[in-house]
Write a protein that holds these residues in place. Structure first.
Motif, PDB file in Angstrom:
ATOM      1  N   ASP A   1      36.562  66.494  34.149  1.00 57.40           N
ATOM      2  CA  ASP A   1      38.251  65.771  33.812  1.00 57.40           C
ATOM      3  C   ASP A   1      38.016  65.476  35.575  1.00 57.40           C
ATOM      4  N   ALA A   2      38.385  67.162  36.137  1.00 62.60           N
ATOM      5  CA  ALA A   2      38.689  66.843  37.983  1.00 62.60           C
ATOM      6  C   ALA A   2      38.269  65.630  38.464  1.00 62.60           C
ATOM      7  N   PHE A   3      37.242  65.486  38.350  1.00 63.21           N
ATOM      8  CA  PHE A   3      35.918  64.280  39.047  1.00 63.21           C
ATOM      9  C   PHE A   3      36.496  63.449  38.323  1.00 63.21           C
ATOM     10  N   LEU A   4      36.552  63.278  37.518  1.00 62.68           N
ATOM     11  CA  LEU A   4      36.198  61.733  35.963  1.00 62.68           C
ATOM     12  C   LEU A   4      38.000  61.100  36.794  1.00 62.68           C
ATOM     13  N   SER A   5      38.878  61.911  36.767  1.00 58.06           N
ATOM     14  CA  SER A   5      40.480  61.621  37.284  1.00 58.06           C
ATOM     15  C   SER A   5      40.514  61.000  38.909  1.00 58.06           C
ATOM     16  N   VAL A   6      39.415  60.805  39.430  1.00 58.39           N
ATOM     17  CA  VAL A   6      39.500  60.231  40.786  1.00 58.39           C
ATOM     18  C   VAL A   6      37.996  59.664  40.857  1.00 58.39           C
ATOM     19  N   PRO A   7      38.035  58.956  40.674  1.00 59.66           N
ATOM     20  CA  PRO A   7      37.153  57.465  41.151  1.00 59.66           C
ATOM     21  C   PRO A   7      36.605  57.384  42.109  1.00 59.66           C
ATOM     22  N   LYS A   8      35.707  56.720  42.794  1.00 60.80           N
ATOM     23  CA  LYS A   8      36.367  56.018  44.488  1.00 60.80           C
ATOM     24  C   LYS A   8      36.811  54.826  44.649  1.00 60.80           C
ATOM     25  N   GLU A   9      36.482  54.222  43.112  1.00 59.19           N
ATOM     26  CA  GLU A   9      37.027  52.528  42.794  1.00 59.19           C
ATOM     27  C   GLU A   9      36.468  52.307  41.697  1.00 59.19           C
ATOM     28  N   TRP A  10      37.805  50.662  41.406  1.00 57.87           N
ATOM     29  CA  TRP A  10      37.295  50.721  39.951  1.00 57.87           C
ATOM     30  C   TRP A  10      36.600  48.971  40.385  1.00 57.87           C
ATOM     31  N   SER A  11      36.043  48.838  39.155  1.00 60.97           N
ATOM     32  CA  SER A  11      35.396  46.937  39.290  1.00 60.97           C
ATOM     33  C   SER A  11      36.656  45.959  39.125  1.00 60.97           C
ATOM     34  N   ALA A  12      37.483  46.526  38.802  1.00 62.31           N
ATOM     35  CA  ALA A  12      39.069  45.558  39.161  1.00 62.31           C
ATOM     36  C   ALA A  12      39.855  45.847  39.233  1.00 62.31           C
ATOM     37  N   ILE A  13      40.220  44.952  39.789  1.00 62.12           N
ATOM     38  CA  ILE A  13      41.897  45.304  40.310  1.00 62.12           C
ATOM     39  C   ILE A  13      42.907  45.355  38.447  1.00 62.12           C
ATOM     40  N   SER A  14      43.522  47.006  38.478  1.00 60.16           N
ATOM     41  CA  SER A  14      44.116  46.775  36.607  1.00 60.16           C
ATOM     42  C   SER A  14      45.134  47.554  37.125  1.00 60.16           C
ATOM     43  N   PRO A  15      45.905  48.162  35.410  1.00 64.02           N
ATOM     44  CA  PRO A  15      47.166  48.179  35.893  1.00 64.02           C
ATOM     45  C   PRO A  15      47.106  49.438  36.197  1.00 64.02           C
ATOM     46  N   GLU A  16      48.604  50.914  36.216  1.00 65.98           N
ATOM     47  CA  GLU A  16      48.029  52.329  35.647  1.00 65.98           C
ATOM     48  C   GLU A  16      47.522  52.907  35.002  1.00 65.98           C
ATOM     49  N   ASP A  17      48.213  52.240  34.087  1.00 63.51           N
ATOM     50  CA  ASP A  17      48.401  52.730  32.423  1.00 63.51           C
ATOM     51  C   ASP A  17      47.085  52.350  32.199  1.00 63.51           C
ATOM     52  N   LEU A  18      46.099  51.118  32.008  1.00 57.47           N
ATOM     53  CA  LEU A  18      44.850  50.869  31.458  1.00 57.47           C
ATOM     54  C   LEU A  18      43.696  51.716  32.295  1.00 57.47           C
TER      55      LEU A  18
ATOM     56  N   LEU B   1      42.386  48.802  24.465  1.00 52.25           N
ATOM     57  CA  LEU B   1      42.191  48.455  25.957  1.00 52.25           C
ATOM     58  C   LEU B   1      42.803  46.412  26.072  1.00 52.25           C
ATOM     59  N   GLN B   2      43.798  46.882  26.605  1.00 53.11           N
ATOM     60  CA  GLN B   2      44.488  45.164  27.487  1.00 53.11           C
ATOM     61  C   GLN B   2      43.321  45.206  29.132  1.00 53.11           C
ATOM     62  N   LEU B   3      41.658  43.924  28.935  1.00 49.12           N
ATOM     63  CA  LEU B   3      41.395  43.192  29.250  1.00 49.12           C
ATOM     64  C   LEU B   3      42.281  42.655  30.313  1.00 49.12           C
TER      65      LEU B   3
ATOM     66  N   SER C   1      41.797  39.341  32.674  1.00 52.79           N
ATOM     67  CA  SER C   1      40.738  38.480  32.762  1.00 52.79           C
ATOM     68  C   SER C   1      39.648  38.434  32.145  1.00 52.79           C
ATOM     69  N   GLY C   2      39.628  39.330  30.613  1.00 53.24           N
ATOM     70  CA  GLY C   2      38.473  39.080  29.701  1.00 53.24           C
ATOM     71  C   GLY C   2      37.634  40.472  29.763  1.00 53.24           C
ATOM     72  N   VAL C   3      37.588  41.011  31.297  1.00 49.73           N
ATOM     73  CA  VAL C   3      36.772  42.097  31.215  1.00 49.73           C
ATOM     74  C   VAL C   3      37.583  43.523  31.774  1.00 49.73           C
ATOM     75  N   LEU C   4      37.036  44.855  31.022  1.00 48.28           N
ATOM     76  CA  LEU C   4      36.801  46.209  31.643  1.00 48.28           C
ATOM     77  C   LEU C   4      36.817  46.883  33.016  1.00 48.28           C
ATOM     78  N   SER C   5      38.397  47.307  33.537  1.00 46.23           N
ATOM     79  CA  SER C   5      38.378  47.146  34.314  1.00 46.23           C
ATOM     80  C   SER C   5      37.090  49.077  34.589  1.00 46.23           C
ATOM     81  N   THR C   6      36.190  49.390  35.149  1.00 46.75           N
ATOM     82  CA  THR C   6      35.724  50.922  34.500  1.00 46.75           C
ATOM     83  C   THR C   6      35.564  50.885  35.919  1.00 46.75           C
ATOM     84  N   PRO C   7      36.153  52.812  35.805  1.00 48.50           N
ATOM     85  CA  PRO C   7      35.832  53.419  36.990  1.00 48.50           C
ATOM     86  C   PRO C   7      34.649  53.617  38.085  1.00 48.50           C
ATOM     87  N   ILE C   8      33.933  53.407  39.014  1.00 46.19           N
ATOM     88  CA  ILE C   8      32.963  53.710  39.911  1.00 46.19           C
ATOM     89  C   ILE C   8      32.572  55.202  40.865  1.00 46.19           C
ATOM     90  N   TYR C   9      31.517  56.230  40.247  1.00 45.22           N
ATOM     91  CA  TYR C   9      31.954  56.597  40.989  1.00 45.22           C
ATOM     92  C   TYR C   9      31.136  57.551  41.848  1.00 45.22           C
TER      93      TYR C   9
END
Length: 740
Positions: free
Chosen positions: A625-642, A540-542, A544-552
């Motif tokens: 999977d349907a729930f996971l694929s549409v998070p409320k937001e992400w913890s950091a800005i990330s490209p779509e492939d990431l 996973l290409q981070l 700024s060294g931080v993994l962007s994670t989904p927020i639900y």
């Protein structure tokens, strides 16, 4: 509290009866009633009873751990009777047992682990034979036929050096249960007056079509054809074919015993013709299991015949437990034939060997050696691990999920290959496989292999490119139709469609092992290169060294639970006959068999194609999977492939936890209710059993309410915890990869 007594068993024989201090009865209470025949000598029988009373009086012997010590102190027959069924409470993982003997390499070792999935008869085994380089003149392995052939897990490891093989077996307790079910089916036919051929068919082929006693006992021949049986073939191989007259003698004896037992049962209780099936079931439970030893004598006669078949295993190490039942076989040699030829016994289906084949009691085979296709140009074998199993979806009208045993292995696999028939591509079962594998985070691992591509013909197809476009067009249409049929996320469908267009392979005449065509060789080379590339998992290409994670918004989990409950109950209330649906009501005997396995078999909640645990886990993962694929937001800005990669890994992590959750909620937590469902008998038992199972399902997946009760509230909290823990694990895993 526990004591054994000597009792008559027939006119000239004796038996022992006692309550077992460890085993539970059908109602789940301690003290199962055991009755065993002891022969005609009263004095010898009394010695065994006395020894059993000594065992029963000393609690230190009430454990399998001291069985060896008990053998040294007490009569061997008494020890055998006492410890015989205690094994059923011990659960061992055959995959891990095979791993102890032959370690399965992973992508850390530069290997790609490839799992083959497909409909029964799609050609998985044929593809594997081509990839491992099965020689046409060698033993036919892996075995193939027009019907269900692969009934156990098989793993092939491509590695330079010696040849090694390990085979694991079902437990003796499981074998006894399966034999009992075969004898019961034959007994039922005998009670209603069927002829010997019909009785024999019921005896020799279990309804699930996995446990085929014909492989172990031989094929039945009617008396009019027995005069054609020869004891010796004109040309005998190194290991002689079985003596057909001897096999027929044993089968005839078993059938006569079953017919005699049926006649004796009818003297005791005459079934009501209007409800003959349920009456026979009552007869079996209330009289045969408790009041006669003859049923057990038939079962153990068959068990001992099966044990005798292992005398043919003369190479390698066959490890047996203290009662002489095989646990595993292992062999290592520089001679391929010494290892692989033994597979004729463990995984073969040659008709002339019926009566010698051990496949029905095998639950796994693992082979390691310098496998490689005959046309392989490399100097060393490709770094591959192939994992094959039973075909999915024997009945497409019922199958809606992948077996939990398969989905539990997804996290250990690098490529999931769907094998499909190019002449009839993407029917119901392939779509089930794609849908569930995708929802469990396997989308980027998915590949499709189309067999019988040479048979794709039509006046509108002028060349190979036209034929490929034809099959791919059907594939694309089927995937896009899944969006509406299964209410899937449009983005998920689009990504799956595009991915599989680039990962589809077309095999013509794949069964030609001797002279494969240049077309087939080229396509298989492309396939193997693509599979090998799966060993290099992208990190996973981070940002700024931080993994962007989904927020639900975890409140939306209520929707996932509600939709899961609707899908699952719609199917299973239909199967139970409690609601009109597209799923047909199942015969009461199949529902009872399911309840028996859920109540008595460790980690099992299925019978044939009735798989409630797999269904519930599959439906829940689709909605999650349907729930996971549409998070409320992400913890950091990330490209779509990431983001896509993160969600794939998250779904894979969640998948494993959901399987454990469902197995606990559906089986372990509600075990007493499964026992109750199993125990219903007499008039109306089928309806009572269906109602009990409905109650089990309603507790396992309760409909959420505005005001939560403890059951539905607990499920919501458990799902929230699973998702939060999975996100934490993903972060920790990524940190570890970054450090590495």
């Amino acid at each position: 509290m526990y004591s054994a007594r000597l009792t008559k068993s027939g006119v000239n024989s004796w038996a022992v009866e006692f309550r077992h201090p460890v085993l539970k009865d059908r109602e789940g209470k301690q003290g199962r009633k055991i009755r065993r025949g002891l022969g005609s000598d009263q004095e010898s029988a009394q010695l065994i009873v006395d020894a059993l009373n000594s065992l029963l009086s000393d609690e230190k012997f009430w454990s399998l751990n001291v069985q060896k010590e008990a053998k040294e102190e007490f009569h061997s027959k008494a020890v055998e009777i006492f410890y015989d069924q205690m094994e059923e409470d011990i659960v061992s993982d055959p995959w891990e047992l095979r791993n102890e003997k032959i370690k399965l390499p992973s992508n850390d070792d530069g290997y790609s682990r490839v799992m083959f999935l497909g409909t029964t008869g799609a050609g998985k085994t044929t593809v594997i034979r081509q990839v491992i380089g099965t020689e046409p003149d060698e033993i036919s392995f892996p075995a193939i036929s027009s019907s269900r052939t692969t009934t156990c897990n098989t793993e092939f490891i491509f590695r330079e050096g010696n040849w090694s093989g390990v085979v694991t077996f079902i437990s003796q307790a499981q074998a006894i249960k399966l034999i009992e079910e075969c004898v019961w089916e034959a007994f039922r036919r005998a009670v209603i007056g069927e002829d010997e051929k019909t009785i024999a068919k019921a005896l020799l082929s279990h309804p699930e079509q996995r446990f085929r006693l014909s492989y172990l006992l031989g094929q039945y021949r009617a008396s009019s054809k027995q005069n054609t049986i020869r004891t010796q073939d004109q040309e005998q191989p190194e290991v002689p074919y079985p003596d057909q007259l001897a096999l027929q003698t044993d089968i005839d004896f078993i059938i006569k015993e079953i017919q005699s037992l049926a006649a004796e049962a009818l003297d005791q209780y005459t079934p009501d013709e209007d409800q003959v099936d349920e009456a026979i079931d009552k007869l079996y439970e209330s009289w045969i299991r408790e009041e006669t030893e003859r049923f057990n004598e038939v079962v153990y006669f068959i068990l001992n015949l099966i044990k005798s078949r292992f005398e043919l295993v003369r190479t390698g190490q066959l490890y047996k437990d203290t009662r002489g039942w095989p646990v595993y076989w292992f062999n290592q040699s520089d001679d391929k034939a010494e290892v692989v030829t033994m597979m004729r016994w463990f995984a073969g289906n040659e008709g002339r060997r019926f009566g010698q084949l051990l496949a029905p009691v095998v639950n796994g085979v693992r082979l390691e050696g310098p496998f490689q296709p005959s046309w392989w140009q490399g100097s060393t074998p490709p770094r591959l691990v192939l994992v094959d199993g039973e075909g999915i979806g024997h009945d497409s009208n019922i199958t809606t999920s992948i077996p939990m045993e398969v989905t539990n292995k997804f996290k250990e696999i690098d490529a999931v290959v769907l094998v499909d028939n190019a002449t009839q591509p993407m029917l119901d079962i392939p779509k089930v496989i794609l849908r569930e594998a995708s929802s469990r985070g396997q989308q980027d691992k998915m590949m499709v292999v189309y067999t019988r591509f040479d048979q794709v013909q039509g006046s509108n197809m002028l060349d190979e490119e036209d034929r490929r476009d034809h099959v791919l067009g059907i594939q694309t249409g089927a995937i896009e139709a899944m969006q509406e049929a299964y209410n899937l996320n449009p983005k998920t469908i689009r990504l799956l469609r595009d991915h599989l267009e680039q990962n589809a392979f077309f095999f013509s005449n794949a069964n030609d092992l001797k002279n494969p065509s240049d077309e087939l060789i080229m396509e298989m080379e492309n396939f193997i290169e693509s599979v090998l590339a799966k060993a290099d998992k992208p990190e996973l290409q981070l940002s700024s060294g931080v993994l962007s994670t989904p927020i639900y918004d975890y409140g939306r989990l209520v929707i996932a639970i509600t939709e899961t409950e609707e899908l699952f109950m719609q199917k299973w209330l239909g199967l139970l006959g409690l609601r009109n649906s597209q799923f047909p009501k199942q015969h009461w005997a199949r529902i009872k068999a399911l309840s028996v396995r859920a109540a008595s078999w460790p980690n099992i909640v299925e019978y044939n194609d009735l798989k409630p645990a797999s269904d519930l886990a599959g439906y829940l993962m689709q909605r999650l999977d349907a729930f996971l694929s549409v998070p409320k937001e992400w913890s950091a800005i990330s490209p779509e492939d990431l983001k896509h990669s993160v969600l794939q890994r998250l779904a894979e992590t969640v998948s494993d936890k959901i399987n454990h959750l469902i197995l606990r909620r559906l089986k372990i937590d509600l075990h007493s209710q499964w026992i109750a469902a199993q125990n219903y008998r007499d008039s109306g038992s089928a309806a009572k059993r269906a109602s009990e199972i409905r109650s089990i399902y309603e507790k396992a997946i309760p409909m959420p309410k505005i005001t939560y009760d403890s059951v539905s509230g607990d499920l919501l909290e458990e799902l929230k915890t699973i998702l939060e823990d999975s996100i934490k694990e993903l972060i920790e895993m990524t940190d570890t990869e970054s450090i590495a």
